[in-house]
Design a protein around this motif. Structure first.
Motif, short mmCIF file in Angstrom:
data_model
loop_
_atom_site.label_atom_id
_atom_site.label_comp_id
_atom_site.label_asym_id
_atom_site.label_seq_id
_atom_site.Cartn_x
_atom_site.Cartn_y
_atom_site.Cartn_z
N LYS A 1 -8.88 -22.95 -31.32
CA LYS A 1 -8.18 -23.94 -32.14
C LYS A 1 -8.62 -25.35 -31.76
CE LYS A 1 -3.56 -25.79 -33.06
NZ LYS A 1 -2.11 -25.71 -32.69
N ARG A 2 -9.08 -26.11 -32.76
CA ARG A 2 -9.44 -27.50 -32.52
C ARG A 2 -8.17 -28.35 -32.45
NH1 ARG A 2 -14.07 -25.90 -35.41
NH2 ARG A 2 -15.99 -26.61 -34.38
N ASN A 3 -8.15 -29.28 -31.48
CA ASN A 3 -7.01 -30.16 -31.30
C ASN A 3 -7.34 -31.55 -31.85
OD1 ASN A 3 -5.65 -28.05 -29.82
ND2 ASN A 3 -7.00 -28.57 -28.09
N ASN A 4 -6.33 -32.38 -31.96
CA ASN A 4 -6.52 -33.71 -32.56
C ASN A 4 -7.18 -34.71 -31.63
OD1 ASN A 4 -5.31 -32.90 -34.99
ND2 ASN A 4 -3.24 -33.37 -34.21
N ASP A 5 -7.32 -34.37 -30.35
CA ASP A 5 -7.86 -35.33 -29.38
C ASP A 5 -9.32 -35.05 -29.02
OD1 ASP A 5 -7.52 -32.97 -28.05
OD2 ASP A 5 -6.36 -33.79 -26.38
N GLY A 6 -10.03 -34.30 -29.87
CA GLY A 6 -11.43 -34.01 -29.60
C GLY A 6 -11.65 -32.83 -28.68
N THR A 7 -10.57 -32.12 -28.37
CA THR A 7 -10.69 -30.93 -27.53
C THR A 7 -10.48 -29.68 -28.38
OG1 THR A 7 -8.32 -30.86 -26.95
CG2 THR A 7 -9.79 -32.21 -25.55
N ARG A 8 -10.72 -28.56 -27.75
CA ARG A 8 -10.52 -27.27 -28.39
C ARG A 8 -9.87 -26.33 -27.37
NH1 ARG A 8 -15.16 -25.86 -28.40
NH2 ARG A 8 -15.11 -24.00 -27.07
N THR A 9 -8.99 -25.49 -27.83
CA THR A 9 -8.34 -24.53 -26.95
C THR A 9 -8.79 -23.12 -27.33
OG1 THR A 9 -6.38 -25.94 -26.66
CG2 THR A 9 -6.15 -23.60 -26.14
N ASP A 10 -9.45 -22.47 -26.40
CA ASP A 10 -9.88 -21.08 -26.56
C ASP A 10 -8.94 -20.17 -25.77
OD1 ASP A 10 -11.99 -21.97 -28.05
OD2 ASP A 10 -13.49 -21.71 -26.46
N ILE A 11 -8.53 -19.10 -26.39
CA ILE A 11 -7.62 -18.15 -25.72
C ILE A 11 -8.36 -16.83 -25.52
CG2 ILE A 11 -5.47 -16.86 -25.87
CD1 ILE A 11 -4.30 -19.15 -27.50
N TRP A 12 -8.54 -16.47 -24.25
CA TRP A 12 -9.21 -15.24 -23.86
C TRP A 12 -8.19 -14.25 -23.32
CZ3 TRP A 12 -14.48 -14.41 -24.38
CH2 TRP A 12 -15.26 -15.53 -24.71
N LYS A 13 -8.31 -13.00 -23.77
CA LYS A 13 -7.33 -11.99 -23.37
C LYS A 13 -8.03 -10.78 -22.76
CE LYS A 13 -3.02 -9.87 -24.94
NZ LYS A 13 -2.07 -9.75 -26.07
N GLN A 14 -7.60 -10.43 -21.55
CA GLN A 14 -8.09 -9.24 -20.85
C GLN A 14 -6.97 -8.21 -20.88
OE1 GLN A 14 -10.99 -8.43 -19.18
NE2 GLN A 14 -10.19 -6.53 -18.32
N GLU A 15 -7.13 -7.16 -21.69
CA GLU A 15 -6.04 -6.20 -21.91
C GLU A 15 -6.10 -4.99 -21.00
OE1 GLU A 15 -6.56 -5.64 -26.16
OE2 GLU A 15 -4.92 -7.03 -26.56
N LEU A 16 -7.16 -4.85 -20.24
CA LEU A 16 -7.27 -3.76 -19.27
C LEU A 16 -7.10 -4.34 -17.87
CD1 LEU A 16 -10.30 -1.89 -20.87
CD2 LEU A 16 -7.92 -1.12 -20.84
N PRO A 17 -6.40 -3.64 -16.99
CA PRO A 17 -6.07 -4.22 -15.68
C PRO A 17 -7.27 -4.29 -14.74
CG PRO A 17 -5.28 -1.96 -15.83
CD PRO A 17 -5.79 -2.30 -17.19
N HIS A 18 -7.30 -5.36 -13.96
CA HIS A 18 -8.33 -5.52 -12.94
C HIS A 18 -7.76 -6.36 -11.81
CE1 HIS A 18 -10.13 -9.57 -14.57
NE2 HIS A 18 -8.82 -9.53 -14.71
#
Length: 702
Positions: free
Chosen positions: A222-239
């Motif tokens: 998701k692009r933010n209004n301040d020139g940044t972007r937020t990426d969401i990474w999900k690890q669904e298997l346990p480690h």
């Protein structure tokens, strides 16, 4: 993980001193490890489990100039067995701003104490093992401010690294993490215990121009209004927590696939055109390992990223391995070193280390010995046994190069510092031990045992006895003898072998003595293959050495041309055996393995004034194994002028036509030294078009 000090290169043989006993490491800063004091009374047990982390949710932003992390962590926790009314987290060098218990939509402040390393949180009550509870922590992490010797043991332990840009040096701005051994707690609160297995979600907010990477799959960007972007990474298997990773920077992603899963290579734009050259065999490796082990690659994707100034050679973070910047290669550099073994090493870890994890650092060989042997398996599959055995020889030489290695158990609990476990014993010796185990039980049983081990302990942590029991369950054999002497003891056998033929009984007499110090090393039980060569026929006899001195009587119709001890060339040990020059010559010509021929050349040094020995060297100049050709080039300095004249055409051809750049480079150097009075202008002109760095160095070295 691949440690810097563990990369062995055969380039030392370019101006080869005769013996192959010396090897050269990749020239990058070493990791300083200090040995235990003699008889140190140390025992490092597995960490106790009081609290399990079931899930970690991180929301991270970064102060790039001051190298700080602004973090919000939500940990889903559970009492392991006994009810708990407190939680102790590892959080090194934090500014802790808030600690709260999350209950539905409500937040309840929790009292805590913090000493700069441990965050002790008092819960509102005791929680039983069937209850989940969530704790929210807001914090700032300052990995660059951690003091060496006080907060961390070395600069390589910061956990998170901000690479500041340097236009003159061509260094781009990057961020990357390195969690092993216990460094991830320098940038997010966790518990440094390899027995924990958790899922995770990480939100990374970075400048919009940057590419990010973490474990698992990218679920949202998701692009933010301040020139940044937020990426969401999900690890669904346990480690395990130490396998968590993040990275960000100006990378180009080159995408591939395996069985519908994304396989990707993150490179700086300058080197992205060569990504497929460097990493392109990864899908084939995934297929090979999945079939060989009988367990498919389990993770959601596989990414490989090359970063600047990495503290090690590479690291097997789950689904996202990180590599040092020597992987930023041009096609010319690739001619000298492909680092394909490192690619294989980190991938094999995704079964041995990531899927099934050593429960303590004392059991680290259950990760690293397997990853090292994974290199051998890939090379054997892709290029044949000869190439794999050359690689294995480097492993042996690395182990034998340091005398202290013989004093260390493979599985050991008495290390002074856990970083000591990352050595030639855990890696190279352990890999060779696994090869001996394979030869002992046979291929089918070996891989069936590994399949059982992986399936039984998937997403769990293990100790060495779990491995032994898997092998015993498959083979139906008691293998304590093998594990006790190789996994749980130090050293290696020193064997003195004497052989002769007894015509009256038509028997080959093989006398074997174990000469190792039995006060510090085992009396070994060794299954040994002995090949007896009589008039072109080979008879293999298998004996088992169980005593300090033992004699075996083996049938033979007449005096053999060769008695080839340890015909499989799998025993990790030192062997002293005298053979006649005729026997060595016969072994070079007739024995089937690379190590057979290596043994021959290794033993010719003292007899190189003999015409027969020189005949062997001349034959070795066109050997199928490039390391043998390299050794042969190192031997011709003892030839006479007339003998050099006879082999000059061969050396000249090797300088431009040999398939291995190191051999070409060695031949070029010899043309400049031993053959400097010959007319080499044309051959040097051709060699100057060879852009392999080793050849260019040989041409211009003063």
């Amino acid at each position: 993980m691949s440690r810097n000090s563990l990369f062995i290169s055969i380039t030392c043989l370019l101006l080869s001193c005769w013996s192959c006993a010396t090897t050269k490491h990749v020239d990058i800063p070493p990791v300083n490890i200090y040995a235990n004091a003699p008889n140190a009374d140390v025992y490092h047990a597995s960490y106790p489990l009081k609290i399990s982390i079931k899930h970690t949710d991180l929301d991270l932003r970064f102060d790039w100039e001051r190298a700080r992390v602004f973090g919000k962590a939500t940990l889903t926790l559970q009492s392991y067995f006994y009810p708990q009314d407190s939680v102790i987290l590892d959080a090194n060098g934090f500014e802790v701003k808030a600690v709260m218990l999350l209950q539905d939509a409500a937040r309840k402040k929790l009292p805590f104490t913090y000493d700069g390393k441990k965050l002790a949180i008092a819960l509102d009550r005791k929680y039983n093992r069937d209850e989940l509870f969530k704790i929210f922590i807001e914090y700032t992490a300052n990995p660059n401010q951690l003091e060496v010797g006080k907060d961390i043991a070395s600069p390589d332990d910061r956990g998170l690294y901000f690479i500041q840009p340097d236009e003159l040096a061509g260094i781009p701005r990057q961020l990357w993490s390195q969690g092993e051994t216990e460094c991830n707690s320098n940038w997010f609160p966790t518990i440094n215990n390899t027995m924990l297995k958790m899922t995770q979600q990480i939100a990374l907010t970075v400048p919009d121009s940057m590419i990010t990477l973490s474990n698992g799959l990218l679920k949202q960007s998701k692009r933010n209004n301040d020139g940044t972007r937020t990426d969401i990474w999900k690890q669904e298997l346990p480690h395990a927590p130490y396998l968590v990773m993040i990275a960000a920077g100006n990378f180009k992603i080159v995408k591939d696939q395996w069985r519908g899963k994304e396989v990707s290579y993150y490179m700086e734009p300058k080197y992205a055109p060569y990504a497929s050259m460097i990493f392109g065999k990864t899908p084939e490796m995934l297929e090979f390992y999945s079939k060989k082990l009988g367990v498919d690659y389990p993770w959601d994707k596989y990414a490989q990223i090359v970063v600047r100034n990495f503290v090690s050679g590479a690291m097997e973070n789950t689904s996202a391995s990180v590599f040092f910047d020597r992987m930023n290669m041009t096609p010319a550099e690739y001619k000298d070193e492909t680092y394909e073994d490192i690619v294989a090493h980190e991938l094999f870890h995704h079964w041995f280390g990531d899927l099934v994890t050593a429960e303590s650092w004392a059991n680290l060989p259950l990760n690293e010995s397997f990853a090292t042997y994974g290199e051998y398996l890939w090379l054997e599959h892709k290029y044949g046994r000869e190439e794999a055995d050359m690689h294995a020889l480097n492993d042996e030489l690395a182990y034998f190069a340091k005398d202290k290695n013989k004093e260390l158990d493979l599985i050991r609990f008495n290390y002074a510092d856990r970083e000591q476990m990352f050595d030639e014993v855990s890696y190279q010796k352990g890999g060779r031990i696994l090869h001996m185990l394979r030869e002992t039980v046979g291929d089918d049983a070996f891989f069936a045992s590994l399949q059982l081990y992986l399936k039984k302990h998937a997403y769990q942590s293990v100790e060495v006895h779990d491995l032994r029991q898997a092998f015993e369950q498959v083979t139906g054999q008691d293998l304590n003898w093998f594990f006790d002497q190789w996994f749980l003891a130090a050293g290696h056998p020193l064997l003195e072998i004497k052989t002769h033929y007894q015509d009256s009984t038509k028997q080959v007499i093989v006398q074997i003595a174990q000469k190792q110090d039995l006060a510090s090393m085992p009396l070994y039980k060794l299954p040994i293959a002995i090949d007896i060569y009589v008039d072109g026929h080979v008879d293999r006899q298998t004996v088992t050495l169980t005593k300090q001195e033992q004699t075996f009587h083996l049938p033979a119709t007449k005096s053999p041309q060769l008695i080839n001890f340890d015909a499989k060339k799998c025993i990790l040990g030192k062997k002293e055996q005298s053979k006649s020059l005729d026997e060595w010559a016969y072994q070079y010509k007739h024995a089937p393995l690379f190590m057979d021929r290596f043994e021959v050349l290794e033993n010719l040094n003292d007899v190189l004034d003999s015409a027969k020995a020189k005949e062997i060297v001349v034959a070795a100049l066109t050997d199928s194994a490039w390391m043998i050709r390299l050794m042969a080039l190192g031997a011709i300095e003892k030839f006479t002028k007339d003998e050099l004249k006879q082999i000059y055409p061969t050396v000249k051809k090797m300088a431009t036509a040999d398939e291995r750049s190191y051999v070409r480079a060695s031949a070029v150097m010899l043309l400049r030294t031993l053959f400097q009075n010959y007319d080499n202008k044309e051959i040097f002109k051709i060699a100057s078009q060879d852009d392999a760095p080793s050849v260019q160095q040989a041409l211009h070295m003063k």
